[in-house]
Structures are given as C-alpha cells and as structure tokens.
Design a protein around this motif. Structure first.
Motif, PDB file in Angstrom:
ATOM      1  N   ILE A  97       9.365  13.711  -6.456  1.00 14.51           N
ATOM      2  CA  ILE A  97       8.603  12.917  -5.492  1.00 14.51           C
ATOM      3  C   ILE A  97       7.528  13.818  -4.868  1.00 14.51           C
ATOM      4  CG2 ILE A  97       8.754  11.478  -3.411  1.00 14.51           C
ATOM      5  CD1 ILE A  97      10.741  10.335  -5.286  1.00 14.51           C
ATOM      6  N   PRO A  98       6.254  13.411  -4.917  1.00 10.83           N
ATOM      7  CA  PRO A  98       5.206  14.276  -4.353  1.00 10.83           C
ATOM      8  C   PRO A  98       5.299  14.369  -2.834  1.00 10.83           C
ATOM      9  CG  PRO A  98       4.291  12.181  -5.090  1.00 10.83           C
ATOM     10  CD  PRO A  98       5.723  12.196  -5.525  1.00 10.83           C
ATOM     11  N   ASP A 107       0.793  -1.231   0.000  1.00  7.52           N
ATOM     12  CA  ASP A 107       0.000   0.000   0.000  1.00  7.52           C
ATOM     13  C   ASP A 107       0.826   1.283   0.000  1.00  7.52           C
ATOM     14  OD1 ASP A 107       0.958  -0.333   2.503  1.00  7.52           O
ATOM     15  OD2 ASP A 107      -0.952  -0.117   3.546  1.00  7.52           O
ATOM     16  N   ARG A 108       2.130   1.134   0.016  1.00 12.05           N
ATOM     17  CA  ARG A 108       2.943   2.357  -0.029  1.00 12.05           C
ATOM     18  C   ARG A 108       4.397   2.027  -0.345  1.00 12.05           C
ATOM     19  NH1 ARG A 108       2.235   1.135   5.359  1.00 12.05           N
ATOM     20  NH2 ARG A 108       4.145   1.014   6.573  1.00 12.05           N
ATOM     21  N   ILE A 144       4.509  11.563   0.107  1.00  7.27           N
ATOM     22  CA  ILE A 144       3.243  10.845  -0.071  1.00  7.27           C
ATOM     23  C   ILE A 144       3.569   9.431  -0.560  1.00  7.27           C
ATOM     24  CG2 ILE A 144       0.972  10.895  -1.181  1.00  7.27           C
ATOM     25  CD1 ILE A 144       1.415  13.977  -1.461  1.00  7.27           C
ATOM     26  N   LEU A 145       3.885   8.580   0.398  1.00  2.83           N
ATOM     27  CA  LEU A 145       4.384   7.239   0.076  1.00  2.83           C
ATOM     28  C   LEU A 145       3.304   6.366  -0.552  1.00  2.83           C
ATOM     29  CD1 LEU A 145       6.464   6.764   3.344  1.00  2.83           C
ATOM     30  CD2 LEU A 145       7.396   6.969   1.028  1.00  2.83           C
ATOM     31  N   GLU A 146       2.043   6.669  -0.240  1.00  6.18           N
ATOM     32  CA  GLU A 146       0.941   5.862  -0.760  1.00  6.18           C
ATOM     33  C   GLU A 146       0.885   5.934  -2.278  1.00  6.18           C
ATOM     34  OE1 GLU A 146       0.762   8.145   1.578  1.00  6.18           O
ATOM     35  OE2 GLU A 146       0.638   6.800   3.304  1.00  6.18           O
ATOM     36  N   ARG A 147       1.504   6.930  -2.857  1.00  3.95           N
ATOM     37  CA  ARG A 147       1.494   7.090  -4.304  1.00  3.95           C
ATOM     38  C   ARG A 147       2.284   5.983  -5.001  1.00  3.95           C
ATOM     39  NH1 ARG A 147       0.644  12.186  -6.603  1.00  3.95           N
ATOM     40  NH2 ARG A 147      -0.335  12.763  -4.637  1.00  3.95           N
ATOM     41  N   PHE A 148       3.170   5.321  -4.275  1.00  2.00           N
ATOM     42  CA  PHE A 148       4.075   4.369  -4.938  1.00  2.00           C
ATOM     43  C   PHE A 148       4.118   3.011  -4.234  1.00  2.00           C
ATOM     44  CE2 PHE A 148       5.806   8.684  -5.516  1.00  2.00           C
ATOM     45  CZ  PHE A 148       5.686   8.790  -6.886  1.00  2.00           C
ATOM     46  N   LYS A 158       3.724  16.524   0.790  1.00  2.00           N
ATOM     47  CA  LYS A 158       2.675  17.381   1.335  1.00  2.00           C
ATOM     48  C   LYS A 158       3.193  18.790   1.576  1.00  2.00           C
ATOM     49  CE  LYS A 158       1.000  13.419   3.916  1.00  2.00           C
ATOM     50  NZ  LYS A 158       1.256  12.803   5.210  1.00  2.00           N
TER      51      LYS A 158
END
Lengths: 280, 240, 280, 240, 240, 280
Positions: free
Chosen positions: D143-144, D61-62, D104-108, D146
């Motif tokens: 890397i996105p 999930d991340r 935003i680790l959930e992106r990857f 926040k």
C-alpha cells in the motif's frame, strides 16, 4: 459534486465553503477572531430530577448534562474507590448526520475524552464516596446530550459536565452508612443530601489548524475544513491532564503552539465558569 | 365536584399544570419545538421531508413517517439506561400512529419525515406532551397537515377524576387516560388507558381530557404565532 | 400494482380485496355477522413443562401461552410486590410477514397491552408472592407465542394468557420460606405446588371500524382494510382496565360506540371461558 | 537525570523494553506483521485494497480505511470479553486516524483497505505498538504511503519522565503520553495524554517519546529488509 | 439384551416413545407439520420457494435454504430466554446442513426456502424430531427432494444401548447419538455424538438409531397420506 | 464464473481448482499422502498472562488458546460442579472470508465441538474445583483464536485447547477456601497456584471424503472440494467421546470407515502431544 460532500445537505455545503473562504482571509462568521470563543451561556440546575445538572450554549451548540448517584459494587482492582461513568450521546435532533442508536466511535471518543479530564484531574475524591470497602460504593453517572450540534462539542460538553458536577448535591455518605441494612429498600433520591465538593476543575479547549493558522472553538462548518483538531484539558494549577488529537496531524512545533493557545483559553473559560459561580 | 378539593400540587381537578410551548428552538432541525408542562421538559426535532434511504424501502405513493420517543438518562427519578426500553418503543409507535392521521404523507412519495422526541425531564403524561410539541415542530417544518394534533391526559386519583396526571398521581392514582385529538376534525388519534374506570368515569375523564387538549391547542397556535412574529422581526432587522 | 400491497403475497392481496368487498356489503367470510366472533377453542395444560399453559384457536389464529415461576429480587420501588413479566412473540411460522428476531414494535405493543390488562385488573395479588420483602419474591413469567396469525392476536393471546394463569399451579410460598437457606440449590419445579388463585379475569376485545361500521374480531385481511382498531379490556365488574387505540382514528362518538360493543362482547368471551372451567 | 535511577523492570528512564518486529507472518493476509515489545504480543493483518462492499458506501475519490483494534480474551490480567469495549472502539478510531495521514487513499477510489490488529498479550502502550506493526503490515501489502508511521509512549512515574510505559507503570504512574509520528515528514499523527504533567514535563516526555519512536522506526525498516531478503532466498531456491 | 430390562419410562431398550406426526397444520405456511414424540411437541412451518431478499445475496444457480431451530420460553424445565442460544444456533446449522442434502436446491435459482422449527415442549432428542417434522413440512410445501430425511437418536443409559433418548436419560445417561438419514438413498446426513462409547457400542447404537428412523419414516409417509386424503375429502365436499 | 466461487478471491479459486485436480489423482499439495497430517508445531506457555496457553501451527493454520480461571456461581442444576466455558473466534486476520463481530454459526459449531470433547471426556474433574457447593465454584475459560485459517481448524484448536489446559496452573482451591471472606478483594491472578491436573486427553480428528476417497487433515482449499467432513474425538482408552458431521452426507459404511481412520490418527496426534511433554 465532489465526493467529500457525500451525505451533506446543500445548506451544509454552503456553510462549509463559506467557512473555508472566510478562514482563507483570516475571518470567521459573525466577525469572530481566530482566537475568540463564541458566546457561552451556562445555566445550572436545569434538570430538577438529577442530583446535578447544567445546560450550556456555545454559539448554536447546545448541551445538557445530568449527574446521578447510585449505590454499586466497586471494581475488584479498586475496592476503595467510587465508580465514575461518563456517557454522552449526540441526539438525533442535533443535526442531519446525527443518528439514533447506540453510541458510535465519535460519541465514544468524546465521552472518553471528557471522562479522562474529570477522572485524571482529581476533580472527584474517589475515596470519599466508599460506603463499605470492596462491597458498596457510590456510582457517579455523568450523562450529557448534544441537543444541537454546531461544532466544538467537547468544550461545550466538558463545561456542562463540570458545571453539573460542581453544583451537584450528593446523598450523605454518613447517612447511607448508618442505614446500610435497609439499603435495598432505600430510594436514593430521598436520602438527605450535602453539597458535592469538587477538588479541581478541568477545562477542555479544542484547537484547530487551518493552513497553518491556529484557531479556537471551531463551529461545525470549520470542523470540516480544518486540517487538524486537538483538545488539551488543563487544571487550575496550569498542568495538563488530558490531550487528544482528534483529527489530522501536526508538526512538532504546532504541538506546543496549540498547547499554549489552549492554556490561555482555559483561563478564559475558567473565568466564565467563575462568573457563573463555579470555582474551587 | 367540590370546589375546595385540592390535588397533591395544589391544582383544582380540571386544572392543567403550568405550560409553555416554544417553536423553532433548534438551529439545525427543519422544524422544532419545546414543551414545558409542569416539570416535563421535552424537545422535538423534525428532519424532512428528505429522500428515503435505503431506496428500496421507500414507498412510491407516500412518505414514511419515522418517530422516536426517547428519554434522557437523567430525565427520570432512577437513572434510565440510554438504550430504548420496551416502553419507549411502544410510545414511539402510538405517537407515530397518531401523527400519521394528520400528516398528508401522500404529498411526499419516496420521501421520509423523521420526528425525534427527546424527553429531558419527565413528570407524567410525557406521551401526550410529546405529541403536542411534535405537532408544532411539524408545522414549523412546513409539513402539510389536515389538522394539528394535541394531546392531554386525565385520570382518577383518590376517587376523583382529574386533568393532566402528574408523575406522583400516575403512580398513586387509580387510572390514567392519555388522549390526542385533531381539534378541528374532532377525531381521536391516540387513546390509551390503564387502571380501573367505570364507563361513567371513563366518559367523564375523556371529556375532561378533551377540554385540556383544547386549552393546549391554543398554546400551540400561540407558539407558532410567536415564532412567525419573531421571524418577521429578524427579517425586518436584516432589511434595515 | 398499488404501493399499499408492498410485501404482500398474491393470496393475501386476494383475501384483502375480498374482505373489502364483503364489508362494503356488510358481509364477512364464512357468513359471519359484523358482531360475531369466529369459533373459539380453549385448551389448558397443553404444555406440561410449564406451571400453567393454554392453547387458544380463534378461527385460524393459534396462540400458545405458558406460565413460569422463578425466584428473583423485587424492584427497588416495590419491595413488597411479586414481579410480572409478559412477553409475546409472533413466531415466523405465523405468516409470511412474521420475522424471526427480537420483538418488533408490533409484538411489544401487543405484549404490553396484555401485560397492562393482567397487571391493572388486580388479577394477581402481587403481595401474596413475596418470600422476603425487599429481597426475594416470585417472578411470574407469562410467555405467549402466535403460531399462526389470522388476525385479532390480542383477543386470542389475552384469552390464552388468562387461561394459563387461571389454571396454573405455583410453588408453595410457605414451603419456599421454610427452605430459604437452601434456596440456591432448590429446583423450583420440584417444590410442592398449590393452585394459583386469580382474583379477577380481564377480557380484551378488539373492535374495528370500516367506513363507519363497527365490527368485532377482525381477521388478518380485515385488519388491513379497517380504518380503525381499538382494544378495550374489561373486568368482571364491568369496569374498564385498559384501552389501546391500535390503528387509525375515531370520532368522539365512536369511542363510546366501540366501548359499548366491547363490553357486550366481553360478557360473551367470559361465558366461553366459564364453559372451559375458567371463572372467578 | 540520575543515571543510577532504576525502573520497576530494571530499565533506565530512556530505555525501551526489548522489542522485535517481524513482517509477513500470516499466509492469508495481503500484508501482516507482528510486534513484541516487552510482553506485548500484537499481530496485524491487512486485507486490500479490494472493492468496497456495499457499493453505495464506497467513495468515488479515495479508498476507505477500516481499522479494528481488538484484544484477545486471554491478553489481559482479567479475562476480557471478546465483545469490543468502548476503549477498543476509541483506539480503533485514533489508530485509523493516524494511519489515514500516511496512506495515499486517493490511489484507490471505490476500494477499501482493512487493518485488523489483534492484541494477543497486552502489557502497556499497546496502541502505539499496534500502529508501529500496522504500518509494517501496510508496507508489506504494498500500500503506498507518504511515510511510515511509528509510535512510542512516554510518561511520568514516581516523579520521573520515562520512556515506553509498561503496564504497572501505567497503573501506578502519574501520566501516560502515547504518540505516533511520520518520522521523515516530522509530523505527529497520534497524540493522547492522561494523568498530570506540567508544560515542561509534557515537553520532556514528548521529546523522549519522539526519540523512542525513531529507534523503533529503525526496527521497522530492519523487519521489512529481513522479509525482502527471505523472499529473495525463497525465490532463489525455487529458481534452482 | 435381556428382555425384562425396563427404562425409566417403562420402555424396552429398542422402543420409541409414543409418536404422532401431522402434516398441514398451519394455515398460512406453504408447508407445515407437527410432531409429538413423548412429551416433545414441535411445530414446523415452511415458507417458499420465494424470491430471495436482498437480491445481491441470492445465488444464481440454486436456492438458499434458511433454517431456524427455536425453543419457546416455556418449552424447558427452566424458563428459556427467547433470544437464540449458542445451542440453538448450532442445531439450526446441523439441521439445515442435513436437509440441504435432500432438497433439490438447483431447481430454484435466485430463490430462498425458509424452515422455521418451533419447539413448544422439549423432552430430549428434539433435533432429530425436528428434522423428521421439517422433512414432512417440506414435502407438503411441494419442494422437490431426493429422499425424505428422518431422524432418530440412540444412546447409552445405565450401561445399556437404548433407542430414542428422553430428557432424563440424556442427562443421566452415558452417551447420546442423534442421527438423521435419507432412508432410500441410505445416507447419513446428520451425525453427532457426545458421551462415551466404545467402537462396538457406537456401532450398536448407530444401528439401533437407524432402525428407529425407519419406523418413523413410516409415520412420515402415513402423515402425508392422511393429509392427501383429507384434502381429497375437502375437495369432494366443495364439489358437491 | 460459476456461482460456487461467489465471494472467493482469484488466488483462492486457483487453490481450490488445484486441490480438486490433485485429489482426482489421489495427490495433495506438498506431496502429502491422503492419510498424512501436515507439519504440527505445539508451543505451550506462549501467553504469560493466562493461567495456561498454547500456540499450535498445523501447516499454515495457526491457533492460540488461553486458559483463565475466575470465581463464579455454579449453575442451579449442578451446584457441585465447576463451570467450563469454551469460546473460539476466527479472527479477521485469518482469511478474506473471516469477519469481525460476534461469533457466527461456524465459530459456534467449532467451539461447541471442542467444548463437548473436553467436557465429555472427563478431562476435567469438575467436582474438584468447587469452593462452596451451590455458591462459589471455579469458572474455567478456554478461549481460542484462529490467527490464520488454512483449514482443519477443529483439530488444530482442539490440540491448542488441550495443550493449554494440560499445562495450566490453577489458583489453589484450599487457599481460596481459607480466604473466602476476602474473596471479593482478591485478585485471582495473585493467588498461589498449583498444577491443573487433567484426567484425560481428548483428540479430535477431522476426516474428509472426496469422491469416495477418505483423507485426513483437509486444508482450506480441500475443505471446499470434499463432499463430506466429519470429526471424531477419541479418548486415551480408545472410546469415542464426540462426533460431529460437519458437511455433507455419507453412507453407513463410510461412517465406520472414517471412524477407523480417525482412531488411527488420534494415536498419532497423541504421540505428538506426548513428544511435547503433554500426556496423562
């Protein structure tokens, strides 16, 4: 099953979900309030072989600490100071996750937080334990082991380390100085001892934040669900001697809110130590 | 054997040090036990049976038994580095080998059972005390065993064969003989010796250690019975 | 294929099955009796660079041992004793299973069994090799390597270690004492030597039990199929100086049965050493 | 605060050392940055997001954020062994923990992002300078996040609360308080302290460090703008 | 070159030390060889080709060659720690690199071939002696090779170019030049030098080392022929 | 995809294919000739904390080198010699392949090639930096780090190491000798310094062979496609002091062909050093 439960046993997952549900209702296991510590039991002198020792139970978290003294060479930039080494390990008996082997980053962080509390507090008069400046000083080992881990290791291990140091006996420096020529042949455990007088008692308090709510003494399941964990170590003077943000982030206001709670709780733990005969 | 012979700690030749075993002392472990034998203080935690990881190392026809014997830095007279010593690696092996004789590993293919022995304070004969406690911890974890395993040492000190060698006796004595047995199957599963013994002395020491082991076997059973009763009580309480 | 053959080559599996079939009929490879050792060849002085050395062939098992001397600081609890270090490795040339890298538990066990035999037997007069008590003593290194492993490493390595020690030459202690001031600049290999007199010869004999039958000197395939392996080390006086149960269990009677066989066989190996010029 | 108070290096109490951040300094990294703060010289390289290896450790999930804080052997007054010290392991952890709040680790999912921090020269407050540079390197890698993460330290030296503790001040001073924040989200993501501070002093130091961090945040933005302009130029050139 | 020039061990400048190669000396290895060159005593064991493990590291189009050069603790004048030194790691690499030129790795995709070199006694020029023996061990293991690989050293001692540098000559001499060649393909596959040589001296030493290598190549062939004959004999015996 | 690209990123594969196509036409990236080095930038004194330092850019390859001095005990077989330790690491910032952790065989080989160049060249007068023979000598640390790796690390790291040494300042040996009694309490960084005079400058030149063509200063993509890589290190006298065949094989003629090219190129790099103020 959600990925965040990777490497968790079913029992742990149930505990974690339960902790979350309870905290959502401002409740905790065993009818504990958000600002209540679990039961604390402190026993000193549990390891006869060490110069000082203590076993601390904080709820189901169990820590043993031992203090040892050796002779050694001072660091080149502090020739007039004794040496302090604080090393902690979470034994593989402590939980499913705990692993045997060299300390990982978690164990190193915990050891270093407790080390800084002891070192920066002025608890130990480092200049007192110098045999020959630049050549021979006393090395103070504080080793602690987590036997069972039910969370808030830092507060428990700090209590154990502090209690072991405060009740330790140290080989007489004067005696060592007089027998320095035979020092290679001296068994340090057989040297006459005197009480190791500590000059301060640092108290570590770990505070959690869950959905904006402040709580103290998180257990293992709560540590998983809180957003933030931060440890403040206080002196008897009310001064802070160490801070460590362990997990997550917090607002500027929350920094001071958690600090205030830690201060209050430090007084409480200090009282418990006193009731066990450990005070300045 | 002269009856008025006294040992360094006042014991008679065939007397064990004071001992006490407690089962179920750790909350997180699947099984656990603690032994105090003289100043020895040893804690054992058992985790498993659980899926072996990594998978390709698992055995298709039985479980893997892992065992670590480890001494705390403050457990010995001189501070011990927490890094495993060659001695600790050897003892982990002989203890595992002894317990493998008892545990019915075939019951748990693809699994592993981990035994963690932590010597918090050491005062001689730790390896056999460790086995004795580990066996209780395995029983508490519900791991099926052909028999309990219980250990005891004997040795020769000042020319005399004596039971349950303490630290000073080990250092100053002439020989040390640690053994572990399965008391009902009457099998030896750990046997080591160092020092000097004639064949006759070896026999005498061996038989004395056997007797000591049988005494400790009773304590193992008592500890397990105690635990069962305590659990019944707790159950009773929660049923009230 | 059965799991017990995991990590075995086909050739090994055939050997193991053959060994089992033979032992079931009280037979062994090469018409060997249950209580017969394989051919033993002992050659000393095979490593000119060492202070002492030996190469031992026990059937197809090949071991090289070398003895070295260095100056060092004694252990703090034995200031009047020389230091002995016995370290063995099974070289990766020795078999498919043998791995390069730091010693594993098997190599450590073997080394420590041989170490105890040498140390406890009184073979070495540790007090004789002290230069300055508490400061400088001789460190005795016994290193052995298994070049090819066809079983019963302990008996072979013990013979090699014992032969290397018994034929070693040591730098003259008197000479070192006289030149102690220059000792940092002395190359220990260039110091005049004298014979290293050993005061005892420990002999290790490993006994196997297969289906209740006692056998000696198991080869690699037999080691896999026997239920039990136990090593007894004897002195020239007939006393036992070391025992190690290596594998499996045994009845109380079998302890004494294997001990008796080991004693008989120790006399035999002692004779072979003598024929190679190694005796007290 | 007396305005004529001067620090060991001539700074006023609330003055940062000279600083300069440059983005995009390494050819091979996916993102990189360099910070000079006083004599501190720190280089950060970011690799990722890329498939995590070995696969069974990846998270569904991340992404996994890996971070190594490392000092060169010549970076310190006494030569430092290249082997990671306990201090470096702790700092790697607290820096990673701080950056995890922003990325935003959930992106990857199934991926990893590696941050390598190399301290080439150290002169106090390296952990917060490292975070400041790492954040710029992550931004350059696309890397996105926040928010940016920016760090600064304050402390107490000779009884006075001062900003941006240098090496000598750290050694001789009474307290050191490194912090890192997300300046727009107004959240603290790194907070450590050692020494002795009253609650009042802690507050004063904390607020001073906040101010310093905000000044460095401007430099982060400047460095990224500079890089964008340089890249536009290069693009322009290649289009000519 | 004056013919009456004598070296420390009595050799003429272009004379090898006494040498002897034996193939097939280890029972368990798939291929093995031993070389004695002066007091050098080196044993090589080859295992493979065999499935590479772990599988994800295997190469789809060729075998992986692993090589370890290792010195026994008693092989050197000062006792050598059994832990691999930086020197041993470098030599393992250059030896592997040399042998990779000869072994037809494409023949064994997904496999690995392990070469273990054990220096039991060292007396200078061990790396080239190791290659010479390893090549024979590979041949005995039946690994297909484009050519044998054979090594030899030359150097400069007391101002003179000499063949096959011994230990004392290496320490006291001015230069050491170890080479390894494929004698039929006439290619150099190992080449190192340290010390000081003019271009002319380098050429002279190189050519002398070539000549030495060719002499040792004959010994390699003899050792393999010997082994074949011995095996024929054994076969004959077992057929009787 | 071919197995030879295992572990490569797409960008790297494109670079490698491009390099091959260009070399097939005797061309290189950026219009570089086969015997041309990329741009070289040498800056010394970049690390103020070290006794000597340099940063070298060779195309996109970036290396930082630092020189440190400590006091230590000489090796027992060279009591009259200072100690030199050269250690290099390819930092994990340098490329996708570069890994954190203890030096691998590639890093060890590079360090040892540069070490041999410095050691064998006579660059350092080892006897000059002995405080007390057999007891105390100066330990010379040359540490270099590859920050970004675009190939030909050896030539770049050698330039950095040589430049750092040639511009280093060393604690005055005379001063240390006079204060030897306090030496345990001396911070070596605070001792008065003098210029560290080097007596030679070794220059390393790495030559590649692609399909029989000789080229210098290969970049990272070219290193992958060349058949052969060989490094020659020359002295100012034109003598060779170190050779290392890094990759592949070469004919007897190619040995001398690459040697000649290396010699020519060593003159060129020597000139660049001189323009940066570094010469004998």
């Amino acid at each position: 099953m959600s990925e965040k439960y990777k490497n968790k046993t079913l029992a742990e997952i149930i505990n974690i979900e339960q902790a979350k549900n309870l905290l959502n209702k401002n409740l905790r296991k065993g009818d504990r309030g958000l600002l209540d510590y679990r039961d604390i039991k402190i026993e000193t002198g549990t390891i006869k072989k060490a110069f000082g020792s203590a076993t601390v139970n904080l709820g189901d978290t169990v820590v043993v600490a031992g203090v040892n003294f050796e002779l050694g060479t001072p660091f080149i930039d502090t020739p007039n100071n004794a040496i302090l080494l604080v090393e902690g390990e979470i034994l593989p008996t402590a939980s499913v996750e705990a692993e045997a082997g060299p300390p990982d980053e978690h164990e190193i962080e915990i050891s270093r937080v407790i080390d800084r509390g002891i070192r920066e507090s002025g608890m130990i008069n480092f200049e007192k334990y110098v045999i020959i400046p630049g050549e021979t000083v006393i090395k103070i080992f504080v080793d602690f082991n987590i036997i069972n881990d039910d969370g808030n290791i830092i507060d428990a291990a700090n209590l154990a380390a502090v209690a072991a140091l405060a009740t330790a006996e140290i080989p007489k420096v004067e005696y060592i100085r007089e027998h320095i020529d035979e020092v290679n042949n001296i068994n340090i455990k057989e040297i006459p001892r005197e009480s190791f007088k500590v000059e301060e008692i640092p108290i570590a308090n770990t505070i959690g934040i869950f959905d904006g709510k402040v709580l103290v003494d998180p257990d293992a399941a709560e540590e998983e669900v809180v957003d933030t964990l931060i440890t403040f170590t206080h002196l008897s003077t009310g001064e802070i001697c160490s801070v460590q943000l362990l997990k997550g982030g917090l607002t500027y206001e929350e920094v001071f809110k958690t600090l205030d709670v830690a201060y209050q709780k430090n007084l409480e733990l200090r009282e418990i130590l006193k009731n066990n005969g450990i005070s300045l | 054997m002269s009856n008025n012979f006294k040992r360094i700690d006042g014991r008679t030749p065939d007397q064990l040090r004071p001992y006490k075993i407690r089962a179920g002392i750790l909350k997180n472990a699947d099984g656990s036990a603690e032994i105090k034998l003289g100043k020895n203080w040893i804690v054992v935690g058992v985790y498993g049976p659980k899926e072996h990881f990594p998978k390709f190392e698992a055995l298709q026809d039985r479980a893997i038994l892992f065992c670590r014997y480890h001494m705390a830095p403050y457990s010995t007279t001189e501070r011990k580095s927490p890094k495993p010593s060659r001695r600790e690696i050897e003892l982990s092996k002989v203890i595992r080998s002894a317990l493998e004789e008892a545990v019915i590993l075939e019951r748990f293919p693809e699994m592993s059972i981990d035994i963690y022995i932590e010597v918090l304070q050491a005062e001689g004969s730790t390896r056999v005390a460790s086995i004795t406690a580990a066996s209780v911890a395995l029983a508490e974890a519900g791991i099926p065993m052909k028999d309990m395993v219980v250990g005891c040492s004997a040795g020769k000190v000042n020319g005399k064969i004596v039971l349950d060698i303490g630290e000073t006796e080990d250092k100053e004595g002439e020989a040390d003989l640690p053994i572990a047995i399965m008391p009902n199957l009457k099998k030896v599963v750990l046997l080591q010796m160092d020092g000097k013994l004639t064949h006759e002395e070896f026999k005498e020491a061996f038989e004395m250690a056997l007797k000591g082991a049988l005494e400790l076997y009773e304590e193992q059973k008592r500890a397990l019975k105690d635990l069962i009763e305590k659990m019944k009580e707790l159950e009773g309480e929660s049923n009230e």
